[in-house]
Design an enzyme around this catalytic site. Sequence first.
Site, PDB file in Angstrom:
ATOM      1  N   TYR A 233      -7.930  -8.300  23.736  1.00 47.83           N
ATOM      2  CA  TYR A 233      -6.644  -9.051  23.058  1.00 47.83           C
ATOM      3  C   TYR A 233      -6.015  -9.175  23.825  1.00 47.83           C
ATOM      4  O   TYR A 233      -4.608  -9.979  23.064  1.00 47.83           O
ATOM      5  CB  TYR A 233      -7.264  -7.687  21.703  1.00 47.83           C
ATOM      6  N   GLU A 240      -1.404 -16.698  26.002  1.00 50.62           N
ATOM      7  CA  GLU A 240      -0.691 -17.054  24.889  1.00 50.62           C
ATOM      8  C   GLU A 240       0.446 -17.634  25.003  1.00 50.62           C
ATOM      9  O   GLU A 240       0.670 -18.749  25.019  1.00 50.62           O
ATOM     10  CB  GLU A 240      -1.555 -16.974  23.204  1.00 50.62           C
TER      11      GLU A 240
END
Length: 309
Positions: A233, A240
């Site tokens: 994660y 991103e």
Amino acid sequence: AQGHGAKGDNIYEFQIEFLEPVEPKPVYKVTQRQLNITVQKKESNWWERLTKQEKRWLDESDAEMELKEKEEEKINKMKIESRVPKDPFKHLKKGYLIMYNLVQFLGFSWIFVNMTVRLFILGKDSFYDTFHTIADMMYFCQTLALMEIVNSLIGLVRSPLIPAVVQIFGRNFILFVVLGSLEEMQSKPVVFFIFYFWSIIELFRYPYYMLSCIGIEWKPLTWLRYTTWIPLYPLGALAEAVCIVQSIPIFSETGKFSLGLPNPLNVTIQFSFLLQIYLIALFLGVFVNFRHLYKQRKQHLGPKKRKMK
């Protein structure tokens, strides 16, 4: 010994493994109703319990009382269940959730396998055309993921709404707005890492939910579901963020999605400026989801509370 009991005339026997040694010849007395056996200890000392195995011994009155309590508990449970209105669409809802999770699992499995095979065959060259090869399937899976928000809103699943909204809208913003609208971004290596981290996480999440719908819990899968996100994660969020940083100069140069306000203000709100604000929101979203996932992991994999006997 030979006797007449529930199985008629037969040889009846039983074995008890005592905690300490006893005399080899017990004294017994047979009556019409029962058989009394007196066993003598070899050494006259205190025993913590009767047998080596920790068993609970009850006399007839205790056994009858325990049986009565169990029957009452069973009757009360049936009464409570009868008061709860039955959902006529229960099986339909379960079938829909199983199908949804299965489709998503197959979609992300295709993405993961395709990317892995291309990585082994093409090596680093596979980084540059990931978007053109995988984007259609990723568009499908991430569009379908919007149903998770709907499922939470209508109470079909018990998942909290805010973490689902943060994750799904965050991913779709990267996929549709940043990558989908800029051809310059589609050939960058960061796309490979974003898609790869997303797919690995979902390989364990969707099968876990699918099996949960039918009441099956596979412990290795549960562990993977609530553990793999710990490294993946943050790595996905970092990828991103890199994607956003790389896109900011392109949006500034092209002026795409920038909003020009009418005169006399004559001010233009640059989309690249909004992306900088989004970077801050991205890390806040990571904190929200990280906290939610940690609570879930503690709930499913934490130490179980022992029940008092």
